[in-house]
Design an enzyme around this catalytic site. Sequence first.
Site, PDB file in Angstrom:
ATOM      1  N   ASP A 110       0.725  -1.024  -0.251  1.00 12.98           N
ATOM      2  CA  ASP A 110       0.083  -0.204  -0.053  1.00 12.98           C
ATOM      3  C   ASP A 110       0.704   1.101  -0.232  1.00 12.98           C
ATOM      4  O   ASP A 110       1.431   1.642   0.336  1.00 12.98           O
ATOM      5  CB  ASP A 110      -1.015   0.015   1.047  1.00 12.98           C
ATOM      6  CG  ASP A 110      -2.188   0.846   0.959  1.00 12.98           C
ATOM      7  OD1 ASP A 110      -2.162   1.998   0.423  1.00 12.98           O
ATOM      8  OD2 ASP A 110      -2.779   0.826   2.024  1.00 12.98           O
ATOM      9  N   ASP A 166      -2.619   2.233  -6.322  1.00  6.53           N
ATOM     10  CA  ASP A 166      -1.881   2.040  -5.184  1.00  6.53           C
ATOM     11  C   ASP A 166      -1.409   1.003  -3.763  1.00  6.53           C
ATOM     12  O   ASP A 166      -1.369   1.325  -3.668  1.00  6.53           O
ATOM     13  CB  ASP A 166      -1.569   3.683  -4.356  1.00  6.53           C
ATOM     14  CG  ASP A 166      -2.661   3.363  -3.488  1.00  6.53           C
ATOM     15  OD1 ASP A 166      -4.371   3.376  -4.076  1.00  6.53           O
ATOM     16  OD2 ASP A 166      -2.732   4.424  -2.443  1.00  6.53           O
ATOM     17  N   GLU A 167      -2.414   0.126  -4.549  1.00  8.11           N
ATOM     18  CA  GLU A 167      -2.435  -0.988  -3.820  1.00  8.11           C
ATOM     19  C   GLU A 167      -2.906  -2.420  -4.689  1.00  8.11           C
ATOM     20  O   GLU A 167      -3.201  -2.327  -5.921  1.00  8.11           O
ATOM     21  CB  GLU A 167      -3.733  -0.819  -2.916  1.00  8.11           C
ATOM     22  CG  GLU A 167      -3.827  -2.170  -2.086  1.00  8.11           C
ATOM     23  CD  GLU A 167      -5.356  -1.747  -1.081  1.00  8.11           C
ATOM     24  OE1 GLU A 167      -5.688  -2.127  -0.268  1.00  8.11           O
ATOM     25  OE2 GLU A 167      -5.777  -0.551  -1.166  1.00  8.11           O
TER      26      GLU A 167
END
Length: 484
Positions: A11, A105-106
């Site tokens: 993350d 983003d993860e």
Amino acid sequence: MRAAPTILHLDMDAFYASVEQASKPSLRGKAVIVGGLGPRGVVATASYEARRFGVHSAMPMGQARRLCPNGACLIPRFSLYRQVSDVVMALLRDLSPLVEPLSLDEAFVDLEAGGVAFDSRSAREAGERLRADIRAATGLSGSVGLAGSKMLAKVASEEAKPAGLLLIEPGTERELLAPMPVRTLPGVGPATGEHLRRAGITTVGELAEAGEDELVRMVGRAAGAGLYRMALGLDDRPVVAERDAKSVSVEDTFDVDLHDRVRIRGEVQRLADRCVQRLRGSGHSGRTIVLKVRRYDFSTLTRSETLRGPTDDPAVVREAAARLLEGVDTTGGVRLLGVGVSGLADYTQEDLFAQSLAAEPDGAEGADGADGLQGADGHDGAGRKAGAGGEAVAADGARTAVGGAQEATEPPGEPEPTPERRWAAGSDVRHAVYGPGWVQGSGVGRVTVRFEQPGSEPGRVRTFRVDDPELEPSDPLPLVGEQA
């Protein structure tokens, strides 16, 4: 559950805000708030400096400004975020063929499938190496969680924030989870959390002690059984490689409700064009055109039309969206419009005329009181006033001006007035003399620009007329590498 912590969850830390800080040296260590800048905008991401003031994602931007009056409020730059995300996801795919992205983003990674980790030591080494590679490639930090299941890996990465790594050894799951709030578990939202709190259950340990039967009685069989398994740390879900997109859509929320029917039609046409650009960018076509209209009272209508074959032709999508709009009552005003395409395929239907004669539209109606960002792709709908350029394609193929006077009524030889250029805070610009920079703010006919770029020292600020011919919008510069 695996016997080794070989499932990794990455993350990125305050991703959008961190990208802005990395690309704008003067903002490093400062409070940065990314989101829609108009009265109805919401926060997409806040830097850790801004979070100390109570700012968080999904908060109305007006409230964020009050909590953090000295924060830098910027529009999202999704094109740059996607570029950085592509770099990060490529690093994850170097580790394993099984990468499951959850957002820009993860993502989850199956380290065992990639042959890079089989025990705690090798998993930790892979995680530390990944964090170092991300820092070198992007200049950004990410938090890593390692565990024997997806749920625990995600919990671990959250606990590791910011810029940390946490490995949960198999056999220690219940001990780690017990003191955590019930909201820590995936799927436990505010309503479920409050329901459990009223029953005297506030921690994961208390959830496990309540037992499966009691939880089933409280929240139902499916939810209760799932909660009990999560409270015990049990999760057998595999990491699934990236799935194909199911739909492509764009939408805009407007600062002021739209009442002019001509303006509304023009906005729908513009959204249709943007949607097709995104559709083509993903390498897809689609059969079902969807129109979304959120009215002044927050009621949300969706209308859809299914074509005879998939298309990525902007004229076909515009015509379908226009037909759908004809069946929507916009009396009272419109606060949000959206156009989407679903039923995706990787080919197009050649008979475009047949598509435009598709079946009659069908619709569904519902209510939705939540506002998203001002434009799903980061564009701010506030900048488009009545009379702005745009065009609609009529059923007979003739082009008609939207939002302004018809061409035939204008005096011969008289040029159209040039609309005033608008500069949103945070957007990229380039000056013929001073080079690349970004907009700090604008108003009363002036725009203030800070001239700096990734890797440079904080730059100087200069002010120009909004119509300065030497100042132009530009594309974002890469975060790492030689700058233009």
